[in-house]
Design a protein around this motif. Structure first.
Motif, mmCIF file in Angstrom:
data_model
loop_
_atom_site.group_PDB
_atom_site.id
_atom_site.type_symbol
_atom_site.label_atom_id
_atom_site.label_comp_id
_atom_site.label_asym_id
_atom_site.label_seq_id
_atom_site.Cartn_x
_atom_site.Cartn_y
_atom_site.Cartn_z
ATOM 1 N N GLN A 235 68.793 39.490 -1.642
ATOM 2 C CA GLN A 235 67.819 40.574 -1.507
ATOM 3 C C GLN A 235 68.513 41.891 -1.153
ATOM 4 O O GLN A 235 68.158 42.957 -1.670
ATOM 5 C CB GLN A 235 66.791 40.214 -0.419
ATOM 6 C CG GLN A 235 65.884 39.057 -0.775
ATOM 7 C CD GLN A 235 64.990 39.377 -1.956
ATOM 8 O OE1 GLN A 235 64.524 40.513 -2.128
ATOM 9 N NE2 GLN A 235 64.745 38.371 -2.790
ATOM 10 N N LYS A 238 70.128 43.467 -4.095
ATOM 11 C CA LYS A 238 69.161 44.098 -4.993
ATOM 12 C C LYS A 238 68.645 45.414 -4.430
ATOM 13 O O LYS A 238 67.891 46.128 -5.102
ATOM 14 C CB LYS A 238 67.974 43.163 -5.223
ATOM 15 C CG LYS A 238 68.289 41.944 -6.072
ATOM 16 C CD LYS A 238 67.037 41.105 -6.250
ATOM 17 C CE LYS A 238 67.304 39.866 -7.074
ATOM 18 N NZ LYS A 238 66.083 39.034 -7.242
ATOM 19 N N ASN A 240 66.896 45.544 -1.483
ATOM 20 C CA ASN A 240 65.733 45.275 -0.650
ATOM 21 C C ASN A 240 66.169 45.033 0.789
ATOM 22 O O ASN A 240 67.360 44.819 1.084
ATOM 23 C CB ASN A 240 64.958 44.062 -1.181
ATOM 24 C CG ASN A 240 64.513 44.262 -2.617
ATOM 25 O OD1 ASN A 240 64.211 45.383 -3.021
ATOM 26 N ND2 ASN A 240 64.474 43.187 -3.387
#
Length: 290
Positions: A235, A238, A240
């Protein structure tokens, strides 16, 4: 009439008397009724049932044992009376001398007006606070599951990643970097007993701009908590922010640069916008608290 002899006359008289005797009529012939011949009755032979043997007579229960004889209570002989010793005389305690008054017990009237009496409990600034115990020492060691790497869940994860990767890059041919291992550092303080590092395998889909489009473990580590850290790391790659930080990093480089060096810069050929790459990882436990 000389030929009528007396014998003849007697004979005629006897015959005449014989006619005078009444003769009974002949009895009527009674016809006997015809007897019907009945069919013979079949006789069936019944099995011989043996009579049940009579149950043996139960012997009467033995008579109850006689009650035990009641114990005879014998009074113990009286104990001999011991002579009573006289109590020693109580010596009077010596009178205690009054203690001299301390500074705290001094009369407040003798103190200057600008000074107040000190309290019995004064803060001591020179005492250092006790050191808190290291919280990592109280943590229980992480559990390991050696079957996670080859479990059915791991195989299902590999299939799921392959299908998702093909949906993103249907024309890309997956690459398998068998001889290259990406080393990561775990900066957390979890207790991994008897371990210096953990191993696994992952698959990624990266675009030509260097962004991670998809990442997933294809062969789990033996620690469920480290698997959760890897999911948080994907995450973070990415862009995030996961609920819990992964505390993982690639020392000295980044994922895009490491992959470009591993494939010798030959990738995204024929105008492909994505690359599907499989490779192994090694997670070094830098701050292992065990």
């Amino acid at each position: 009439m000389r030929w009528l002899s007396p014998v003849l006359l007697i004979s005629l008289g006897l015959h005449g008397l014989g006619f005078l005797i009444p003769v009974p009529k002949a009895p009527e012939v009674i016809e006997e009724p015809e007897v019907e011949v009945l069919d013979p009755i079949q006789i069936s032979t019944l099995p011989i049932v043996s009579e049940p043997e009579p149950e043996p007579l139960l012997e009467p229960p033995p008579p109850p044992p006689p009650p035990p004889p009641e114990p005879v209570f014998v009074e113990p002989p009286p104990e001999p009376e011991l002579p009573i010793e006289p109590e020693p005389p109580i010596e009077p305690e010596p009178p205690t001398e009054p203690e001299p008054p301390t500074e705290l017990e001094a009369d407040d009237s003798e103190l200057p007006d600008d000074l107040e009496p000190q309290s019995d409990f004064e803060p001591q600034d020179d005492l250092e606070p006790e050191d808190d115990p290291d919280p990592s020492e109280n943590d229980s060691p992480e559990t390991y599951d050696e079957g996670l790497a080859n479990s059915g869940a791991a195989l299902a994860g590999l299939t799921q990643f392959s299908e998702a990767a093909k949906a993103i890059a249907p024309t890309s041919v997956p690459r398998n970097l068998r001889n290259d291992v990406l080393e990561l550092e775990y900066l957390g303080d979890r207790c991994y007993a008897n371990r210096e590092f953990l191993e696994g395998a992952i698959g990624v889909v990266i675009d030509s701009a260097g962004s991670l489009s998809l990442g997933q473990l294809t062969s789990n580590t033996v620690s469920p908590t480290m698997n959760e850290s890897m999911a948080a790391w994907f995450q973070e790659e990415k862009g995030n922010v996961p609920s819990e930080p992964s505390e993982l990093q690639i020392p000295g480089t980044d994922l895009y640069s490491w992959l470009r060096e591993a494939v010798d810069g030959v990738w995204f050929s024929d105008g492909l916008g994505f690359e599907i790459i499989y490779f192994n990882i090694k997670i070094n436990l830098v701050n292992n608290s065990c």
